[in-house]
Enzyme design. Structure first.
Site, short mmCIF file in Angstrom:
data_model
loop_
_atom_site.label_atom_id
_atom_site.label_comp_id
_atom_site.label_asym_id
_atom_site.label_seq_id
_atom_site.Cartn_x
_atom_site.Cartn_y
_atom_site.Cartn_z
N THR A 1 0.91 -1.16 0.00
CA THR A 1 0.00 0.00 0.00
C THR A 1 0.93 1.19 0.00
O THR A 1 2.09 1.06 0.41
CB THR A 1 -0.86 0.02 1.30
N GLY B 1 -10.19 -3.02 2.41
CA GLY B 1 -9.23 -3.02 3.51
C GLY B 1 -9.35 -1.76 4.34
O GLY B 1 -10.39 -1.10 4.38
N1 GLY Z 1 -3.42 -2.25 4.21
C1 GLY Z 1 -3.92 -2.60 2.96
C2 GLY Z 1 -4.95 -3.62 2.96
O1 GLY Z 1 -5.09 -4.37 3.92
O2 GLY Z 1 -5.67 -3.70 1.99
#
Ligand code: GLY
Length: 302
Positions: free
Chosen positions: A160, A190
């Site tokens: 990310t 998410g």
């Molecule tokens: N932190 C990114 C996700 O879990 O989609």
């Protein structure tokens, strides 16, 4: 003035730095820095080149926040648009909403003239196909279990990009963009589009954003928790450490306790904290000749 990011965002900081020095505002700086990572096909966790969901489709999540009034916009499960962060910004600026998902988000993106994009690269498609080789034919409880094992493999599944900034006028903003877990269940959102979980910015105190297993930061409101600690006088490092220690009580196995946060206080001090002992984060202010990568403070949760 300062820009802070997850390590994969250093190309974004480099790309916008001269405009930022010449007066680009904090919100536009985090948006444009995110564009650069969303266009980076070598990054398989964000935008074009992101790894697809279980059905082989790239579904993008993004959020943006402006700290003076805590205005926010986000999209989840957005397919077919090159810059989800700009659709998130349009949600914030044009719509009365904060979060749009799936088909509704795509319809909104089209209405506001967002640029379409062909997100699935050959490389990402090959990685996806290889992962699926281990799955049996058809949809069943068994396939779901195996798909879950795939999506939870941290080597393959997580990534990310985070950006936090304070501009020359003292305005603050934050942005997060991701393709989410690879092989995720279609429709899974998410933490990145969830304000308070993966992204939070309050110019009175500071901003924080997360990468890692989003299900954890959704359950613990991690980004907001970090900013709450800042509001109580903690340093960025102390705030991040306390917020990650809070995840210990979620009672998950070690392989699932993966979280990283970047923090920027409204006074310009910053930090990075992670459950990975080798993780770094990127930042640049007027004192730097180039973007700097700094080791994050490690928090052991098991
Ligand atoms: N932190 C990114 C996700 O879990 O989609």
């Amino acid at each position: 003035m300062i820009l802070v990011s997850s390590a994969n965002g250093s190309i974004g900081i480099d790309g916008v730095w001269s405009e930022f020095q010449n007066g680009l505002d904090a919100l536009t700086a985090v948006e444009r820095a995110t564009w650069i990572v969303e266009d980076n096909v070598e990054d398989n966790s964000v935008g074009t080149g992101g790894l697809p969901n279980l059905d082989g489709e790239v579904e993008l999540d993004a959020s943006i926040m402006e700290g003076s009034k805590r205005r926010a916009g986000a999209v989840a499960g957005l397919k077919g648009f090159r810059h989800p962060i700009s659709v998130a910004r349009a949600v914030m600026e044009i719509s009365p909403h904060v979060l749009l998902v799936g088909d509704g988000a795509a319809r909104f993106a089209k209405e506001v003239g967002a640029e379409p994009g062909d997100l699935l690269t050959e490389k990402a498609s090959l990685i996806w196909e290889k992962g699926l080789e281990s799955l049996p034919e058809g949809l069943s409880g068994e396939i779901l279990k195996k798909a879950q094992a795939l999506t939870q493999d941290p080597e393959k599944a997580v990534g990310t990009v985070n950006f936090l900034s304070i501009d020359s006028q003292g305005a603050m903003a934050s942005a997060v963009s991701t393709s989410g877990w690879a092989w995720k269940w279609p429709g899974r959102a998410g933490d990145s589009p969830v304000v308070g979980a993966g992204n939070y910015c309050d110019a009175r105190f500071g901003a924080a954003a997360c990468t890692g297993f989003g299900e954890l930061s959704i359950r613990a409101s991690t980004a907001r928790t970090v900013v709450n600690y800042l509001s109580q006088g903690a340093t960025p490092e102390e705030a991040g450490v306390q917020a990650l220690l809070d995840l210990k009580h979620l009672d998950e196995p070690p392989e699932k306790l993966i979280m990283h946060t970047v923090i920027l206080s409204s006074d310009g001090t910053h930090g990075g904290v992670s459950t990975d002992p080798n993780a770094t984060y990127a930042w640049r202010d007027e004192t730097c000749k180039t973007t700097v990568l700094t080791k994050r403070t490690h928090v052991a949760l098991y």
